[in-house]
Design an enzyme around this catalytic site. Structure first.
Site, short mmCIF file in Angstrom:
data_model
loop_
_atom_site.label_atom_id
_atom_site.label_comp_id
_atom_site.label_asym_id
_atom_site.label_seq_id
_atom_site.Cartn_x
_atom_site.Cartn_y
_atom_site.Cartn_z
N PRO A 9 -8.52 -21.89 -5.97
CA PRO A 9 -8.79 -21.62 -7.38
C PRO A 9 -10.25 -21.32 -7.68
O PRO A 9 -11.16 -21.92 -7.10
CB PRO A 9 -8.34 -22.90 -8.09
N ASN A 10 -10.41 -20.36 -8.57
CA ASN A 10 -11.69 -19.93 -9.13
C ASN A 10 -12.57 -19.16 -8.16
O ASN A 10 -13.61 -18.65 -8.57
CB ASN A 10 -12.46 -21.12 -9.73
N ARG A 17 -19.44 -16.53 -11.25
CA ARG A 17 -19.25 -17.94 -11.59
C ARG A 17 -20.40 -18.79 -11.04
O ARG A 17 -20.67 -18.77 -9.84
CB ARG A 17 -17.94 -18.42 -10.96
N TYR A 22 -22.95 -20.75 -6.30
CA TYR A 22 -22.10 -19.93 -5.43
C TYR A 22 -22.69 -18.57 -5.07
O TYR A 22 -22.10 -17.84 -4.29
CB TYR A 22 -20.74 -19.74 -6.10
N ASN A 71 -10.72 -22.29 2.18
CA ASN A 71 -11.54 -22.88 1.13
C ASN A 71 -10.58 -23.13 -0.02
O ASN A 71 -10.26 -22.23 -0.80
CB ASN A 71 -12.67 -21.95 0.70
N ALA A 74 -11.22 -26.68 -5.60
CA ALA A 74 -11.01 -28.03 -6.16
C ALA A 74 -9.74 -28.69 -5.63
O ALA A 74 -9.65 -29.92 -5.62
CB ALA A 74 -10.98 -27.97 -7.68
N ASP A 84 -0.98 -31.80 3.62
CA ASP A 84 0.25 -31.93 4.41
C ASP A 84 0.66 -30.60 5.02
O ASP A 84 1.15 -30.55 6.15
CB ASP A 84 1.39 -32.46 3.54
N GLU A 95 -11.77 -25.80 7.55
CA GLU A 95 -12.05 -25.98 6.13
C GLU A 95 -13.49 -25.55 5.86
O GLU A 95 -14.40 -25.94 6.58
CB GLU A 95 -11.86 -27.45 5.77
N HIS A 97 -16.57 -24.74 2.70
CA HIS A 97 -17.04 -24.83 1.32
C HIS A 97 -18.38 -24.12 1.23
O HIS A 97 -19.22 -24.27 2.11
CB HIS A 97 -17.17 -26.29 0.87
N SER A 99 -20.67 -24.48 -1.24
CA SER A 99 -21.72 -25.43 -1.63
C SER A 99 -21.62 -26.68 -0.77
O SER A 99 -20.61 -26.92 -0.11
CB SER A 99 -21.57 -25.80 -3.10
N ARG A 104 -22.90 -32.89 -4.66
CA ARG A 104 -22.34 -32.67 -6.00
C ARG A 104 -21.63 -33.94 -6.49
O ARG A 104 -21.87 -35.02 -5.96
CB ARG A 104 -21.40 -31.46 -5.93
N ARG A 108 -16.00 -34.88 -5.34
CA ARG A 108 -15.97 -33.78 -4.36
C ARG A 108 -16.25 -34.27 -2.94
O ARG A 108 -16.22 -33.49 -2.00
CB ARG A 108 -16.97 -32.70 -4.74
#
Length: 137
Positions: A9-10, A17, A22, A71, A74, A84, A95, A97, A99, A104, A108
């Site tokens: 998301p986002n 953004r 970012y 990624n 949230a 899962d 995985e 990210h 940032s 933060r 998070r």
């Protein structure tokens, strides 16, 4: 070798953004750069703001691709279901990210994906994706 970059998301708003966190580059232009820097690989990209679509994509490619760079945005911190799904597939997942999530908000700092991931790369901006791809070499 086939790899999927899967954004949550986002992340479709990258470049506009919260640019102080970012950066200014949109993901589609970065993805084109990534493909030109790694022409030996087949790179696919999928982004969704919907948790179930992310899970469906993991199920779809999670037994046939050589790696997934995820990624989950949230959802990293809230989705047991995505964690899962990563555990259920055989394709290794890194995985990422953009940032440094540990610099933060406290919420998070928890990831439901990390325990099931091959590794985690955090805080190197869009270069986090490049580092993740190199980790499969």
């Amino acid at each position: 070798m086939k790899f999927l970059i899967l954004n949550g998301p986002n992340l479709n708003l990258l470049g506009t953004r919260e640019t102080s966190i970012y950066g200014n580059q949109d993901f589609s232009s970065f993805f084109e750069e990534l493909k030109s820097n790694f022409p030996q690989f087949q790179l696919d990209y999928f982004q969704s703001n919907i948790e179930g679509e992310i899970i469906n994509k993991l199920h779809e490619v999670g037994f046939s691709f050589d790696g997934i760079i995820l990624n989950a945005g949230a959802y990293t911190h809230t989705s047991v279901a995505i964690g899962d799904a990563v555990k259920a597939i055989t394709t290794p997942v890194v995985e990422v990210h953009i940032s440094n999530t540990f610099s933060r908000e406290t919420f998070r700092h928890q990831s439901y994906i990390s325990p099931n991931a091959k590794g985690v790369i955090i805080g190197f901006g869009l270069d986090s994706y490049t580092l993740a791809l190199k980790s499969f070499l």
